[in-house]
Design a protein around this motif. Structure first.
Motif, PDB file in Angstrom:
ATOM      1  N   GLU A 142    -102.347  44.593  86.227  1.00 50.89           N
ATOM      2  CA  GLU A 142    -103.699  44.355  86.718  1.00 50.89           C
ATOM      3  C   GLU A 142    -104.022  45.156  87.981  1.00 50.89           C
ATOM      4  OE1 GLU A 142    -105.762  42.580  84.928  1.00 50.89           O
ATOM      5  OE2 GLU A 142    -104.145  42.165  83.496  1.00 50.89           O
ATOM      6  N   THR A 143    -103.043  45.900  88.501  1.00 54.58           N
ATOM      7  CA  THR A 143    -103.250  46.658  89.737  1.00 54.58           C
ATOM      8  C   THR A 143    -103.919  47.997  89.429  1.00 54.58           C
ATOM      9  OG1 THR A 143    -101.250  45.669  90.649  1.00 54.58           O
ATOM     10  CG2 THR A 143    -102.113  47.615  91.785  1.00 54.58           C
ATOM     11  N   PRO A 144    -105.004  48.340  90.148  1.00 55.03           N
ATOM     12  CA  PRO A 144    -105.669  49.625  89.902  1.00 55.03           C
ATOM     13  C   PRO A 144    -104.729  50.799  90.166  1.00 55.03           C
ATOM     14  CG  PRO A 144    -107.030  48.195  91.283  1.00 55.03           C
ATOM     15  CD  PRO A 144    -105.683  47.545  91.180  1.00 55.03           C
ATOM     16  N   THR A 145    -104.871  51.843  89.362  1.00 57.94           N
ATOM     17  CA  THR A 145    -104.001  53.016  89.501  1.00 57.94           C
ATOM     18  C   THR A 145    -104.149  53.662  90.865  1.00 57.94           C
ATOM     19  OG1 THR A 145    -104.128  53.429  87.125  1.00 57.94           O
ATOM     20  CG2 THR A 145    -103.411  55.252  88.498  1.00 57.94           C
ATOM     21  N   TYR A 146    -105.387  53.716  91.384  1.00 57.81           N
ATOM     22  CA  TYR A 146    -105.595  54.386  92.670  1.00 57.81           C
ATOM     23  C   TYR A 146    -104.872  53.665  93.807  1.00 57.81           C
ATOM     24  CZ  TYR A 146    -109.121  50.777  93.685  1.00 57.81           C
ATOM     25  OH  TYR A 146    -109.760  49.591  93.905  1.00 57.81           O
ATOM     26  N   ALA A 147    -104.715  52.331  93.687  1.00 58.73           N
ATOM     27  CA  ALA A 147    -104.015  51.584  94.732  1.00 58.73           C
ATOM     28  C   ALA A 147    -102.525  51.935  94.727  1.00 58.73           C
ATOM     29  CB  ALA A 147    -104.212  50.087  94.522  1.00 58.73           C
ATOM     30  N   THR A 177    -105.219  60.421  83.415  1.00 59.18           N
ATOM     31  CA  THR A 177    -104.997  58.985  83.553  1.00 59.18           C
ATOM     32  C   THR A 177    -104.828  58.327  82.186  1.00 59.18           C
ATOM     33  OG1 THR A 177    -107.401  58.679  83.628  1.00 59.18           O
ATOM     34  CG2 THR A 177    -106.233  58.815  85.731  1.00 59.18           C
ATOM     35  N   ILE A 199    -105.447  60.817  90.600  1.00 58.65           N
ATOM     36  CA  ILE A 199    -106.342  59.726  90.176  1.00 58.65           C
ATOM     37  C   ILE A 199    -107.544  60.227  89.387  1.00 58.65           C
ATOM     38  CG2 ILE A 199    -105.664  58.199  92.062  1.00 58.65           C
ATOM     39  CD1 ILE A 199    -108.132  58.995  93.580  1.00 58.65           C
ATOM     40  N   LYS A 244     -98.368  50.403  85.450  1.00 55.57           N
ATOM     41  CA  LYS A 244     -99.456  49.801  84.681  1.00 55.57           C
ATOM     42  C   LYS A 244     -98.986  49.219  83.352  1.00 55.57           C
ATOM     43  CE  LYS A 244    -103.504  50.019  84.948  1.00 55.57           C
ATOM     44  NZ  LYS A 244    -104.493  49.002  85.306  1.00 55.57           N
TER      45      LYS A 244
END
Length: 365
Positions: A116-121, A325, A321, A110
């Protein structure tokens, strides 16, 4: 233990190197130099000495019980009921430990490459890969480790060499501008992460082939020395390049790679360096998850540890998740809380069993 799950002492040492260096090479230089300044490498030496003492205890018990894991010889030394009570905190911390490593990978992504990528992904993809790796077994992990270990250490050395034109040795002085106090504080941080964590490695030492067991001790001590030398190198290089900023910039080695510029031929290689460092995170998380599976299986008395891989991985994913965080909370955990937790959950049981084993041996004479 499955008799097919056996590796040689060199492979075990390479796993140990990944376990000790995988995430610490990225995370540990910045907090040490932030707390101790130019004395960060001295703090690492102190923590390394404490790690050597813990490894000596682990290997003493391994020599006494070469075919038993930490839980199995604990049952012999203090009984099944006491072992169950002792290893419940150990197991709970292992869940947080696996989740914490993946949280750090997510934060690294991140803040550096995938903003820009969600942490959960990121975490979901990582846990799917890690779970499949662990399900393949420790033999498969050990066969993978040689090439990727060379890749990780090769890029670490490459970064340190390519930024050589930016070195300012005068930044290394004075060694302890604020005295010994900050150095000891930084040593406490490095002792908690990564050196107190090596106790968990006792769970998989019996996987070494019987003929290779006599050489395990010297190989693991060599591996720990290489780990210490690598971390000291990264700290010293960060200080010589970044000076006072080395403690303020996270992921020091990655920051150094961004400064590499050679005749407009070699530049902007931080993504390659970043992915090679992520290999270290990935392998450490895989080894930890394998240790967690072995721990849960032996505590519950199950025969096949692989049936729990995906359920346990899913629990760790949920933890990764939903907790820590926030970078500030994670930094506080690593610097203050984690060493204390590791002492209670990891080091405490190790010292107790070492004391009981020494007492019984003395009484038997």
């Amino acid at each position: 233990m499955d008799k097919l799950e056996r590796i040689n002492s060199v492979q075990m040492t390479m796993l140990f190197l990944f376990f000790m260096t995988g995430s610490s090479i990225v995370i540990i230089p910045a907090p040490l130099t932030n707390v101790a300044g130019n004395g960060g490498w001295i703090a690492l030496l102190i923590a390394l000495a404490m790690g050597m003492l813990l490894l000596a205890c682990v290997l003493y018990l391994f020599r006494r019980f070469p075919e038993q894991s930490m839980i199995e010889y604990s049952q012999l030394l203090i009984g099944r009921a006491a072992t169950a009570l002792l290893f419940i905190p150990f197991t709970c911390v292992m869940f947080w430990h696996v989740a914490g490593i993946v949280i750090e990978i997510g934060l690294f992504f991140k803040s550096t490459m995938l903003k820009e990528t969600p942490t959960y992904a990121v975490n979901s993809l990582l846990f799917a890969t890690i779970a499949l790796t662990v399900r393949a077994g420790i033999e498969a992990i050990a066969r993978m480790v040689a090439v990727l270990l060379v890749l990780m250490f090769g890029f670490i050395i490459l970064v340190c060499v390519l930024v050589g034109n930016l070195y300012h040795p005068e930044y290394l002085l004075p060694l302890m501008p604020e005295g010994i106090g900050p150095v000891l504080n930084a040593a406490y941080i490095a002792y908690g992460f990564p050196y107190s964590e090596l106790v968990a490695f006792a769970m998989i030492l019996p996987c070494v082939w019987t003929k290779d067991k006599p050489s395990v001790s010297k190989h693991l001590f060599l591996g720990l020395a290489i780990n210490g030398a690598t971390l000291i190198l990264s700290i010293v290089c960060s200080i010589m390049v970044l000076g006072p900023l080395s403690g303020d910039l996270k992921y020091s080695l990655y920051q150094l790679s961004r400064l590499i510029f050679i005749q407009e031929i070699i530049e902007r290689i931080e993504s390659v360096i970043g992915f090679s460092l992520i290999v270290g995170f990935y392998f450490k998380a895989s080894i930890l998850l394998h240790i967690l599976m072995r721990t849960v299986t032996q505590l519950l008395g199950l025969k096949d540890e692989r049936i729990l891989v995906f359920p346990v991985s899913f629990v760790c994913l949920l933890l990764s998740i939903t907790t820590y965080t926030n970078e500030a909370s994670m930094e506080e955990l690593v610097n203050l809380t984690w060493p204390l937790i590791n002492n209670l959950a990891y080091v405490g049981p190790l010292l107790l069993m070492t004391g009981v084993a020494l007492f019984r041996r003395r009484m038997a004479k």
